[in-house]
Structures are given as structure tokens and as C-alpha cells.
Design a protein around this motif. Structure first.
Motif, PDB file in Angstrom:
ATOM      1  N   SER A 125       0.872  -1.188   0.000  1.00 42.30           N
ATOM      2  CA  SER A 125       0.000   0.000   0.000  1.00 42.30           C
ATOM      3  C   SER A 125       0.899   1.224   0.000  1.00 42.30           C
ATOM      4  O   SER A 125       2.077   1.145   0.377  1.00 42.30           O
ATOM      5  CB  SER A 125      -0.856  -0.001   1.278  1.00 42.30           C
ATOM      6  N   LYS A 142       1.975  -2.845   6.836  1.00 41.08           N
ATOM      7  CA  LYS A 142       2.395  -2.646   5.439  1.00 41.08           C
ATOM      8  C   LYS A 142       3.852  -2.191   5.336  1.00 41.08           C
ATOM      9  O   LYS A 142       4.548  -2.571   4.401  1.00 41.08           O
ATOM     10  CB  LYS A 142       1.452  -1.649   4.757  1.00 41.08           C
ATOM     11  N   CYS A 165       2.670  -1.169  -4.382  1.00 42.55           N
ATOM     12  CA  CYS A 165       2.104  -0.266  -3.379  1.00 42.55           C
ATOM     13  C   CYS A 165       1.020   0.617  -4.003  1.00 42.55           C
ATOM     14  O   CYS A 165       1.310   1.712  -4.504  1.00 42.55           O
ATOM     15  CB  CYS A 165       3.212   0.594  -2.770  1.00 42.55           C
TER      16      CYS A 165
END
Lengths: 237, 164
Positions: A125, A142, A165
């Protein structure tokens, strides 16, 4: 060739399954309940919880003997909450699902990936690249994914291991998260959505198909970036 | 040592407290809040014991600070130190690298969330054998000249070349 997609009931996972099918691949589509893929030609659905060994064993069997071009780890749960609401059980759950399943899945599919020289694409992400308010548990998980990818680059042999991401992407997960952000900010979800989109360099949210396109690029077999930010310019990397 | 229980003091929040006792003792000389996670030496599941559990303990600590209205000045810095054993195996090195990034994510997120009504918050990751470096970093973060340092993670593990 075969591609395994986890989290295939989510927006990004579903778009990945459809993209790889349209590219001519066989797809093993995992979800906690993968029944949505039942009966679709070219798709092998696998249901289960990635925190359970038996689910990983089923996935390993499903790709055993296949020429495994890529694994797209697109599963995950929402993790947004202000720190005051981050109870320990919640934080542990977000870390378990959004991070700890990643190395577990990688270990399960490594033999097939090594045989085919495939790619393990960890969908992280933009919250893995820059801290976000109201998202401390999700950011921890993350960020850890990207840290793991960078550390594994020195150890994995013959397997490409990029982190993808995505930025703000239209999906149920994002809508749910943004409803919480909107409530915290004291504005309507619609107003929050419009204001948020203005902050993105290209002026809009991404679409799941655009993230799937980036996953297909990363699965392409030639040298690829280790970390690819697809954020509409929102977070630059 | 000011206390081992209050949220406005130097405290071991996770793991092997005796290992980091000298660090907590030394931190009392500086005007900082210090929360230390001390990772266990040998772990069958380093992703759990070096990452998930200390992360949950750290966020729980931040939550306590957020909901406690008697926790003192917002200007007094908060330092989160994660102290690791020497990483011997490849799995441990990978887990430690991932854990340092998890700490970075926590520090960045809380800094963005709380902004100016929250103590300047920074993270430190280091090996046990380099507690002196942690103390020196805590000392720096306790100085007035460090007041503009917020949201940073001091990765002393990579500085020492273990993962380079």
C-alpha cells in the motif's frame, strides 16, 4: 502458465484474476470464500484462511507441477482506526492478516516459484511508504511487508520479489476505511472522497484494473522494480 | 529509574526487561518518555516475537498515552526503542529488517495523526550489544536542539552494517 492470486474476492484481487485470465494464464484464485469463481473456465478456486496451515497446504498442492509465473498476494483487511481505538487484539489481527501471512504464503509456494523462476508480488500500500494518520496498525503491517521484501531480496534465489504499493483505489475496503476517516474528520463520506481526490496529483482515485495492470507488469519476467508505487502521484517513491 | 509502570516514564513494555534495565536506568537522566521493547533472544517465530507482539505492545502504549489526560507535557519527547538480540540466522535477519520497518510505520503514523498536540515521537532500533548507542540517541532526543526531530526512526542496526 499459472498465476496464484490471494484475496481474489476483493477489488484488487478480483481485477488481478480477470487480468491474468485475459492474458491467457490459468489462475488459482484464493479467498476466504472463493465460491465466486466456481465453474469459471481457467480458474481453480481455493477457499481458506491463510493463517491456517491446511490452507497453505491446499495452495501449495494447487500450484504443484504448474509453471507458476506469479503469486499475487492481494489479500488483506482494513486496519484504519485512531490510536485511541487500537485495542491490542485489533492490532494483532491487522498484523497477522496483513503481514504475517505474507512470509507464510511465500514459504508455501517457494518450490513452485523457484522451478519456474516466477515472481512473488506482495501487494502492500502507499501506507507502506509514508505514515498515515488514523492508520497506525495498518501502517505497521504494510511497512513490515516492504521491509520483508527488501530483506528477502538478499536471500531469495531465482524468484523476483517485488512490493506493489497501490494508492487510494476504488474498492469496498477503501470505502469502509474512508467512512471511518470521514467520521473522524467530521465530514460526510462524499465530501471526504472529493477532498481526498483533490490531494492526489492526477486528481482521482485509482481503479482496481490499473493495479492489476501493474501486477501483470511485475509478473513479466524481466528485471522489474523492487518497490512499485502506483498512487496517482499521491505518495512518490 | 523514575518508574516502571507509569506512562510518563522510562518503561520496558515488552520482553526481557532485565536486558534493557541499564538503558531504562540511564534514560532517567534525560527529559524523555521512553518505551522499550526487548526482543527475546532465541525465537521459533521471530515474525511474531520480534514484530507482531512488540508492535501490538507499542500501539497499546501509544493508546494509553492518548487516552490518559494526566500524562504531562506534550513537549516532552516520546522515544520508542526496539532492542534486538544479535540476529544470527537468515530468518532472524529478515524478521528484524521487517520489524524495523514496522516500527518506522508506527512512528510515522502516530506523528501524522497527532501532530502538534502530541509529544515529538521518534523510534530507535538497535542490538542489545549497542545499548550505549541507544542511550546516546536518547540523550540527543532529550536535548532542546532535537525538538524539531519528530517522526524519525533511528535504525542503528543498519548503521552498524548488519544488513547492508
Amino acid at each position: 502458465m499459472t498465476v496464484l492470486v490471494t484475496g481474489s474476492a476483493g477489488a484488487i484481487g478480483k481485477a488481478c484474476v480477470e487480468r491474468f485470465l485475459s492474458d491467457g494464464h490459468e489462475v488459482v484464485a484464493h479467498a476466504r470464500d472463493a465460491a465466486l469463481w466456481s465453474g469459471l473456465r481457467g480458474v481453480t478456486p481455493v477457499s481458506g484462511d491463510l493463517l491456517e496451515d491446511r490452507c497453505l497446504e491446499r495452495l501449495a498442492r494447487a500450484v504443484d507441477g504448474a509453471e507458476l509465473r506469479a503469486v499475487v498476494a492481494a489479500h488483506g483487511i482494513a486496519g484504519s482506526a485512531n490510536v485511541e481505538d487500537c485495542h491490542e487484539d485489533f492490532v494483532s489481527r491487522v498484523l497477522d492478516v496483513n503481514f504475517r501471512t505474507i512470509p507464510r504464503l511465500f514459504r508455501a509456494v517457494t518450490p513452485a516459484l523457484e522451478r519456474a523462476g516466477g515472481a512473488f508480488i506482495a501487494v502492500a500500500s502507499q501506507a507502506a511508504l509514508a505514515g498515515e494518520a488514523g492508520n497506525v496498525a495498518y501502517c505497521a503491517a504494510k511497512f513490515a511487508v516492504v521491509g520483508w521484501v527488501n530483506a528477502m531480496a538478499a536471500t531469495a534465489t531465482g524468484v523476483s520479489l517485488p512490493a506493489l504499493c497501490p494508492g487510494a483505489t476504488n474498492s469496498k475496503l477503501l470505502v469502509a476505511a474512508q467512512q471511518r476517516f470521514a467520521a473522524a474528520a467530521g465530514v460526510s463520506p462524499g465530501q471526504y472522497y472529493r477532498d481526498r481526490a483533490k490531494q492526489i496529483s492526477i486528481g482521482r482515485y485509482g481503479e482496481p484494473e490499473e493495479i492489476a495492470g501493474a501486477a501483470a507488469y511485475l509478473a513479466g519476467g524481466l528485471p522489474r522494480p523492487r518497490v512499485l508505487a502506483v498512487t496517482g502521484g499521491d505518495v512518490l517513491y | 529509574m523514575r518508574s516502571t509502570t507509569g506512562i510518563d516514564t522510562a518503561t520496558c513494555i515488552y520482553g526481557e526487561q532485565e536486558v534493557v534495565a541499564p538503558l531504562i536506568e540511564a534514560a532517567a537522566a534525560y527529559d524523555v518518555r521512553l518505551a522499550v521493547a526487548s526482543m527475546p533472544r532465541r525465537s521459533a517465530e521471530p515474525f511474531v516475537e520480534w514484530l507482531s507482539r512488540p508492535a501490538a505492545a507499542t500501539v497499546t502504549r501509544l493508546r494509553r498515552l492518548a487516552i490518559d489526560t494526566t500524562s504531562g507535557s506534550a513537549a516532552r519527547p516520546l522515544v520508542i526503542a526496539w532492542v534486538f538480540p544479535e540476529a544470527i540466522t537468515g530468518d532472524e535477519q529478515v524478521a528484524r529488517r521487517a520489524a524495523v520497518e514496522a516500527l518506522r510505520g508506527i512512528v510515522q503514523s502516530i506523528t501524522r495523526e497527532k501532530e502538534s498536540d502530541w509529544p515529538p515521537t521518534n523510534g530507535i532500533a538497535a542490538e542489545r550489544r549497542h545499548l550505549a548507542s541507544v542511550v546516546a540517541t536518547v540523550a540527543f532526543l532529550g536535548e532542546p536542539s532535537a525538538a524539531f526531530t519528530a517522526g524519525a526512526t533511528f535504525d542503528l542496526t543498519s548503521e552498524l552494517g548488519e544488513m547492508s
